[in-house]
Design an enzyme around this catalytic site. Structure first.
Site, PDB file in Angstrom:
ATOM      1  N   HIS A 241       0.866  -1.185   0.000  1.00  0.00           N
ATOM      2  CA  HIS A 241       0.000   0.000   0.000  1.00  0.00           C
ATOM      3  C   HIS A 241       0.898   1.229   0.000  1.00  0.00           C
ATOM      4  O   HIS A 241       1.732   1.399   0.869  1.00  0.00           O
ATOM      5  CB  HIS A 241      -0.918   0.017   1.218  1.00  0.00           C
ATOM      6  CG  HIS A 241      -1.905   1.161   1.189  1.00  0.00           C
ATOM      7  ND1 HIS A 241      -3.195   1.030   0.702  1.00  0.00           N
ATOM      8  CD2 HIS A 241      -1.775   2.460   1.560  1.00  0.00           C
ATOM      9  CE1 HIS A 241      -3.815   2.188   0.779  1.00  0.00           C
ATOM     10  NE2 HIS A 241      -2.978   3.075   1.297  1.00  0.00           N
ATOM     11  N   CYS A 242       0.706   2.086  -0.998  1.00  0.00           N
ATOM     12  CA  CYS A 242       1.548   3.279  -1.145  1.00  0.00           C
ATOM     13  C   CYS A 242       0.740   4.529  -0.799  1.00  0.00           C
ATOM     14  O   CYS A 242      -0.220   4.852  -1.512  1.00  0.00           O
ATOM     15  CB  CYS A 242       2.073   3.373  -2.578  1.00  0.00           C
ATOM     16  SG  CYS A 242       3.119   4.825  -2.862  1.00  0.00           S
ATOM     17  N   PRO A 243       1.098   5.249   0.260  1.00  0.00           N
ATOM     18  CA  PRO A 243       0.346   6.457   0.610  1.00  0.00           C
ATOM     19  C   PRO A 243       0.504   7.568  -0.420  1.00  0.00           C
ATOM     20  O   PRO A 243      -0.370   8.432  -0.538  1.00  0.00           O
ATOM     21  CB  PRO A 243       0.948   6.866   1.963  1.00  0.00           C
ATOM     22  CG  PRO A 243       2.314   6.254   1.979  1.00  0.00           C
ATOM     23  CD  PRO A 243       2.196   4.978   1.222  1.00  0.00           C
TER      24      PRO A 243
ATOM     25  N   ASN B 237      -3.389   4.382  -2.483  1.00  0.00           N
ATOM     26  CA  ASN B 237      -4.007   3.152  -2.967  1.00  0.00           C
ATOM     27  C   ASN B 237      -3.040   1.993  -2.787  1.00  0.00           C
ATOM     28  O   ASN B 237      -1.840   2.192  -2.599  1.00  0.00           O
ATOM     29  CB  ASN B 237      -4.381   3.289  -4.445  1.00  0.00           C
ATOM     30  CG  ASN B 237      -5.439   2.286  -4.869  1.00  0.00           C
ATOM     31  OD1 ASN B 237      -5.928   1.499  -4.064  1.00  0.00           O
ATOM     32  ND2 ASN B 237      -5.792   2.318  -6.146  1.00  0.00           N
TER      33      ASN B 237
END
Length: 301
Positions: free
Chosen positions: A151-153, A157
């Site tokens: 999960h990449c802030p 997403n």
């Protein structure tokens, strides 16, 4: 089936009905958006920093330049790459990464699968969904995601089966514009040292220097981060192994797609210019807003 506190393992193969999981109904496809405050702040910062770099490159370095062709060529190249980077960011953020239908682990649905004797399946106790192979639960998205990498802030997403291509393009284009900005900044500093700073920019020398220094710091940070991420993503695709699977040291129970097979699976089709186009496959029909009883507002196109 075992209790909900345990994950069930597929000892043979997963049922074909578990392989699709698309939540599209009819011609309306939902635009995926995670309402996470940290992710929305990070995504907004990404856009702000790209816009800042675009402002400094255009108004501090290129427009005051006495060379028309130098300004034109570099301006077109930088802005073209910036548009592709932001488009890739939007596609990554607003594309369903491969979410498994939520709450489908019901008795009626289980009966409809017509499982064979000895065939069992995964069940997620957190979102009460039947999980395909290689799916993992994301605590931020609150969903199980197929082939979840992480999960990449910065894109607000998960990076999964359906949007990994756009994330790879995003990291590549950000790395390219960061490198371009660093090269232009170095050349601008060299040129301005030889002449008076007042002749080199429309801004005062102290302001111009501060803007350029911040741009260089931003470029170095973004270039290092995105280049590393781009390399790890390509490595993961070529080895058909997500970051989560690598960190957990999960033994592959699937037939691996190595190198070009993995690249074709992620980017779609044989190598072509379309691989580098974040707009490929985009079909906007209509934009509506619906309200889900469970997840709140959702945008649809």
């Amino acid at each position: 089936m075992q209790t909900s506190g345990h994950r069930l393992r597929d000892v043979e193969q997963h049922h074909p009905l578990l392989g699709s999981g698309d939540e599209e109904e009819g011609p309306v496809a939902r635009v995926w958006f995670i309402q996470d405050s940290c992710g929305m702040v990070c995504a907004s910062m990404t856009w702000f920093l790209v816009m800042y770099a675009d402002f400094v490159v255009n108004f501090v370095m290129l427009l005051p330049s006495k060379s028309f062709w130098f300004s034109l060529i570099n301006g077109v190249a930088f802005n073209f790459l910036a548009v592709l980077a932001l488009a890739s960011h939007l596609r990554t953020m607003l594309t369903d990464p491969g979410a498994v239908p939520k709450g489908n682990a019901t008795k009626e649905y289980m009966d409809s699968l017509q499982l064979k004797p000895g065939e069992v399946i995964y069940k997620c106790p957190k979102c009460c969904s039947i999980k395909p192979e290689r799916a993992h639960h994301c605590s931020i998205c609150k969903r199980c995601i197929r082939k979840m990498d992480h999960h990449c802030p910065w894109v607000n997403n998960c990076v999964g089966e359906k949007n990994q291509r756009f994330f790879v393009l995003f990291t590549m284009y950000i790395a390219l514009i960061s490198l371009h900005a660093l090269c232009l900044s170095g050349l601008h500093f060299y040129t301005c040292v030889k002449v008076q700073w007042s002749e080199c920019s429309d801004f005062s020398p102290p302001v111009a220097v501060m803007l350029l220094i911040f741009l260089c710091l931003e470029g170095l940070l973004f270039l290092t981060f995105t280049a590393v991420m781009f390399g790890t993503q390509i490595h993961s695709i070529c080895n058909d192994e997500t970051e989560i699977e690598r960190l957990k040291n999960e033994k592959p129970t699937w037939e691996r797609r190595l190198r070009w097979e993995g690249m074709r699976a992620v980017f779609g089709g044989p190598p072509s210019v379309l691989w580098f186009n974040p707009f490929a496959g985009l079909q906007l029909r209509r934009l509506t807003m619906t309200r889900s009883r469970k997840s709140g507002p959702e945008f649809s196109v």
